[in-house]
Design a protein around this motif. Structure first.
Motif, PDB file in Angstrom:
ATOM      1  N   ILE A   1      -0.623   7.450   2.662  1.00 49.25           N
ATOM      2  CA  ILE A   1      -0.413   8.893   2.761  1.00 49.25           C
ATOM      3  C   ILE A   1      -1.748   9.624   2.637  1.00 49.25           C
ATOM      4  O   ILE A   1      -2.054  10.541   3.404  1.00 49.25           O
ATOM      5  CB  ILE A   1       0.589   9.371   1.687  1.00 49.25           C
ATOM      6  N   ALA A   2      -2.561   9.212   1.692  1.00 48.20           N
ATOM      7  CA  ALA A   2      -3.866   9.845   1.515  1.00 48.20           C
ATOM      8  C   ALA A   2      -4.764   9.577   2.718  1.00 48.20           C
ATOM      9  O   ALA A   2      -5.473  10.479   3.188  1.00 48.20           O
ATOM     10  CB  ALA A   2      -4.527   9.330   0.244  1.00 48.20           C
ATOM     11  N   LEU A   3      -4.739   8.377   3.248  1.00 50.90           N
ATOM     12  CA  LEU A   3      -5.543   8.047   4.422  1.00 50.90           C
ATOM     13  C   LEU A   3      -5.103   8.851   5.636  1.00 50.90           C
ATOM     14  O   LEU A   3      -5.937   9.371   6.388  1.00 50.90           O
ATOM     15  CB  LEU A   3      -5.440   6.547   4.717  1.00 50.90           C
ATOM     16  N   ALA A   4      -3.798   8.997   5.818  1.00 49.17           N
ATOM     17  CA  ALA A   4      -3.285   9.798   6.932  1.00 49.17           C
ATOM     18  C   ALA A   4      -3.697  11.259   6.790  1.00 49.17           C
ATOM     19  O   ALA A   4      -4.056  11.911   7.777  1.00 49.17           O
ATOM     20  CB  ALA A   4      -1.770   9.678   7.013  1.00 49.17           C
TER      21      ALA A   4
ATOM     22  N   LEU B   1       0.814  -1.215   0.000  1.00 47.14           N
ATOM     23  CA  LEU B   1       0.000   0.000   0.000  1.00 47.14           C
ATOM     24  C   LEU B   1       0.849   1.267   0.000  1.00 47.14           C
ATOM     25  O   LEU B   1       0.459   2.282  -0.587  1.00 47.14           O
ATOM     26  CB  LEU B   1      -0.918   0.016   1.224  1.00 47.14           C
ATOM     27  N   SER B   2       1.997   1.215   0.642  1.00 43.37           N
ATOM     28  CA  SER B   2       2.821   2.421   0.749  1.00 43.37           C
ATOM     29  C   SER B   2       3.316   2.883  -0.615  1.00 43.37           C
ATOM     30  O   SER B   2       3.559   4.067  -0.821  1.00 43.37           O
ATOM     31  CB  SER B   2       4.000   2.183   1.691  1.00 43.37           C
ATOM     32  N   HIS B   3       3.455   1.990  -1.554  1.00 40.72           N
ATOM     33  CA  HIS B   3       3.900   2.378  -2.878  1.00 40.72           C
ATOM     34  C   HIS B   3       2.774   3.011  -3.691  1.00 40.72           C
ATOM     35  O   HIS B   3       3.043   3.701  -4.667  1.00 40.72           O
ATOM     36  CB  HIS B   3       4.469   1.165  -3.627  1.00 40.72           C
ATOM     37  N   ASN B   4       1.550   2.776  -3.307  1.00 40.89           N
ATOM     38  CA  ASN B   4       0.414   3.350  -4.030  1.00 40.89           C
ATOM     39  C   ASN B   4      -0.079   4.649  -3.414  1.00 40.89           C
ATOM     40  O   ASN B   4      -1.097   5.181  -3.807  1.00 40.89           O
ATOM     41  CB  ASN B   4      -0.739   2.350  -4.055  1.00 40.89           C
ATOM     42  N   TYR B   5       0.604   5.140  -2.370  1.00 38.53           N
ATOM     43  CA  TYR B   5       0.258   6.376  -1.675  1.00 38.53           C
ATOM     44  C   TYR B   5      -1.107   6.327  -1.000  1.00 38.53           C
ATOM     45  O   TYR B   5      -1.684   7.350  -0.675  1.00 38.53           O
ATOM     46  CB  TYR B   5       0.342   7.588  -2.612  1.00 38.53           C
ATOM     47  N   VAL B   6      -1.622   5.144  -0.797  1.00 39.74           N
ATOM     48  CA  VAL B   6      -2.913   5.015  -0.122  1.00 39.74           C
ATOM     49  C   VAL B   6      -2.778   5.404   1.344  1.00 39.74           C
ATOM     50  O   VAL B   6      -3.629   6.093   1.898  1.00 39.74           O
ATOM     51  CB  VAL B   6      -3.469   3.584  -0.270  1.00 39.74           C
TER      52      VAL B   6
END
Length: 72
Positions: free
Chosen positions: A20-23, A13-18
């Motif tokens: 970051i967006a959730l945070a 998930l960290s590679h898809n920026y999910v």
């Protein structure tokens, strides 16, 4: 689900920026809630001050009205 599977899932998930967006969504949601409750508190305090000013009226001298002010 064990820790290794969870770590692999979070790594993907960290590679898809999910994450970051959730945070960001969680951060700004919490920030807006805190701002809303602060706004409500300040509005309540201002309304209380407004009612105190109306109650005291505009008559009398400045020294007389300042002597009657009770501070917490």
């Amino acid at each position: 689900m064990n820790i290794d599977n969870l770590n692999a899932w979070m790594r993907s998930l960290s590679h898809n920026y999910v994450l970051i967006a959730l945070a960001a969504v969680l951060f700004f949601g919490a920030k807006s809630l805190a701002g809303y409750f602060t706004y409500r508190r300040i509005r309540r305090d201002l309304n209380e001050i407004k009612s105190l000013v109306k109650e005291r009226g505009t008559g009398g001298s400045d020294s007389e009205t300042s002597a009657n002010i009770s501070r917490p």
